[in-house]
Write a protein that holds these residues in place. Structure first.
Motif, short mmCIF file in Angstrom:
data_model
loop_
_atom_site.label_atom_id
_atom_site.label_comp_id
_atom_site.label_asym_id
_atom_site.label_seq_id
_atom_site.Cartn_x
_atom_site.Cartn_y
_atom_site.Cartn_z
N ARG A 254 0.81 -1.22 0.00
CA ARG A 254 0.00 0.00 0.00
C ARG A 254 0.84 1.28 0.00
N ARG B 208 1.39 4.82 -3.53
CA ARG B 208 1.24 6.27 -3.34
C ARG B 208 2.03 7.04 -4.41
N GLU C 36 -17.88 9.66 2.35
CA GLU C 36 -17.20 8.48 2.89
C GLU C 36 -17.72 7.19 2.24
N ARG D 294 -16.21 6.77 -1.17
CA ARG D 294 -14.78 6.43 -1.07
C ARG D 294 -14.62 4.95 -0.72
N ARG E 273 -13.22 1.06 -3.33
CA ARG E 273 -12.22 0.02 -3.01
C ARG E 273 -12.54 -1.30 -3.71
N ASN F 18 -10.55 14.61 -6.90
CA ASN F 18 -9.14 14.19 -6.97
C ASN F 18 -8.38 14.85 -8.11
N ARG G 110 -3.57 8.79 -0.98
CA ARG G 110 -4.26 7.66 -0.35
C ARG G 110 -3.63 6.36 -0.82
N ASP G 111 -3.85 5.28 -0.08
CA ASP G 111 -3.23 4.00 -0.45
C ASP G 111 -4.10 3.24 -1.46
N GLN G 112 -4.53 3.94 -2.51
CA GLN G 112 -5.30 3.30 -3.57
C GLN G 112 -4.60 3.54 -4.89
N GLU H 252 -5.02 12.46 0.60
CA GLU H 252 -5.77 12.37 1.86
C GLU H 252 -6.20 13.76 2.31
#
Ligand code: HEM
Length: 415
Positions: free
Chosen positions: A26, A30, A178, A181, A185, A261, A397-399, A406
């Protein structure tokens, strides 16, 4: 992720190892661009150990996205992700009924019924309202001398624009931030059972919300897209209630998450390149190519995919029928064969055509809207503040697929 076959050449093995690191670690996702370059030079097309063909060159991604022999296959995507029980999950069942994952003729029909609301002409009608919104959102930032630009501008602007358009009451909009978001995932490679469970809850709540809103709009139609979808009839065809709820949820989610984003990633890129920021201040007319360059430089959607319905050949390599194909848009946008000095941000760059909105029949429906929102947000931000600088660490973010920050803390000095 089910391992199906080992990659053959050493270049392919290396590219596969880099990809696996990217999707499982993860931290590495980034900042994926070095890894993309490594994959592209080791093996620009390879079959990964989780079975999908991976493309990192611009020309190859472009060709596959536009190839009529390549379509969408939601069930195949689920199987390839190792999610055998996807039909039991509210966040995953019926995925192929979404416009985004539908194939013709269902795709053609659904797209025709909503496309009119997003033409460049419709978007230009929204401009005065967008400008007023932006100026209003900049007031608290000016008063405080800064703030988190994601919370203060990049999220509320697109969320309120698409909320107005669809007819989602203002008080309810922020509560989607939220859940949306969380549900993105499920589209990431390597999604975990915990993330799917959280997405199920988020989607059930969102779905229930739109079902209730539809009941309300049937009783009291307004001048909004949701009421329009309830009334629309084209060549004797209408959308069912479930189709409208699905479409509304897709438009609302896609309408703010990705644009938030883009505004965030784009502003961050400019703040990290003061000479490009200065160029844009001095030549405001550069804003149109600058938005294309920001889309190219750090796209908010990094990955898309297709399924080959036939044997195809891409970039001189055979891909058999029945294969899933990952088009790495973020890598294509940095391909040195297509862009000179691709890792350099250049707001004056010409002839860009990034793949950030995809290509072909699934080309982003909201592209004109997202471009205009971003151009207006940046233009008015720069006009309002003589100086803008980072006021702390901004982390991604870790996506991997849905790329965004973030937070974006900034300090602003008044003009
Ligand atoms: C910077 C902002 C945006 C980015 C980077 C983006 C990216 C994309 C991409 C890459 C696709 C194609 C996916 C594929 O080929 O599989 C797509 C499709 C789509 N986008 Fe966007 N999008 C953005 C903004 C928006 C907005 C504002 C809306 C809504 C109004 C929207 C609605 C859609 C829809 C409905 C589709 C599906 C179209 C189809 O399948 O025919 N997007 N978007």
């Amino acid at each position: 992720m089910a391992l199906t076959q080992p990659s053959s050449t050493s270049g392919e093995q290396h590219a596969d190892a880099v990809l696996l690191e990217l999707v499982t670690n993860r931290e590495s996702c980034r900042d994926p661009y070095r890894a993309y370059a490594e994959m592209r030079s080791a093996a620009p097309i390879f079959r990964s150990s989780f079975g999908t063909y991976v493309l990192t060159r611009y020309a190859d991604c472009w060709a596959v996205l536009r190839d009529p022999r390549c379509g969408k296959d939601w069930a195949g995507f689920m199987r390839q992700s190792g999610i055998e029980d996807w039909q039991q999950h509210p966040s995953l069942q019926g995925g192929d009924e979404w416009l985004l994952f539908a194939n013709p003729p269902a795709h053609t029909r659904l797209r025709r019924l909503v496309a009119k609301a997003f033409t460049p002409r419709m978007v230009s009608r929204l401009e005065p309202r967008m400008e007023a919104m932006i100026d209003e959102l900049l007031v608290p930032i000016a008063d405080a001398g800064g703030g988190d630009l994601l919370d203060a501008l990049a999220f509320p602007l697109p969320c309120n624009v698409i909320g107005d358009l669809l007819g989602v009451p203002e008080a309810d909009r922020a509560s989607f931030r939220e859940p949306v978001r969380i549900s993105t995932r499920t589209l990431e490679v390597g999604v975990t059972p915990e993330q799917i469970a959280a997405a199920d809850e988020a989607v059930e709540w969102s779905w229930g919300y739109f079902q209730d809103l539809i009941v309300e709009r049937r009783a009291h139609p307004g001048d909004d897209l949701l009421s329009g979808m309830l009334a629309v009839e084209e060549q004797g065809d209408r959308l069912t209630t479930d189709e409208i709820a699905t479409m509304a949820l897709l438009l609302f989610s896609a309408g703010f998450e990705t644009t938030t984003n883009l505004i965030g990633n784009g502003t961050f890129a400019l703040l990290n390149h003061p000479s490009e920021l200065r160029k844009l201040r001095e030549q405001p007319a550069l804003i149109t190519p600058a938005v294309e360059e920001l889309l190219r430089y750090d796209a908010s959607i990094q990955i898309s995919g297709r399924f080959s319905n036939d044997d195809i050949e891409v970039g001189g390599q055979a891909i058999p029928a029945g294969s899933t194909i990952m088009t790495v848009l973020g890598a294509a946008n940095r391909d040195p064969a297509r862009f000179a000095d691709p890792d350099r941000l250049d707001v004056g760059r010409r002839d860009i055509e990034p793949l950030s909105f995809g290509s072909g029949i699934h080309y982003c429906l909201g592209a004109s809207l997202a471009r205009r929102e971003t151009a207006l947000a940046l233009t008015r931000l720069l006009a309002r503040f003589a100086s803008i600088e980072l006021a702390g660490a901004a982390r991604f973010r870790d996506q991997l697929g849905f790329r965004g920050l973030e937070s974006l803390p900034v300090r602003c000095g008044n003009a």
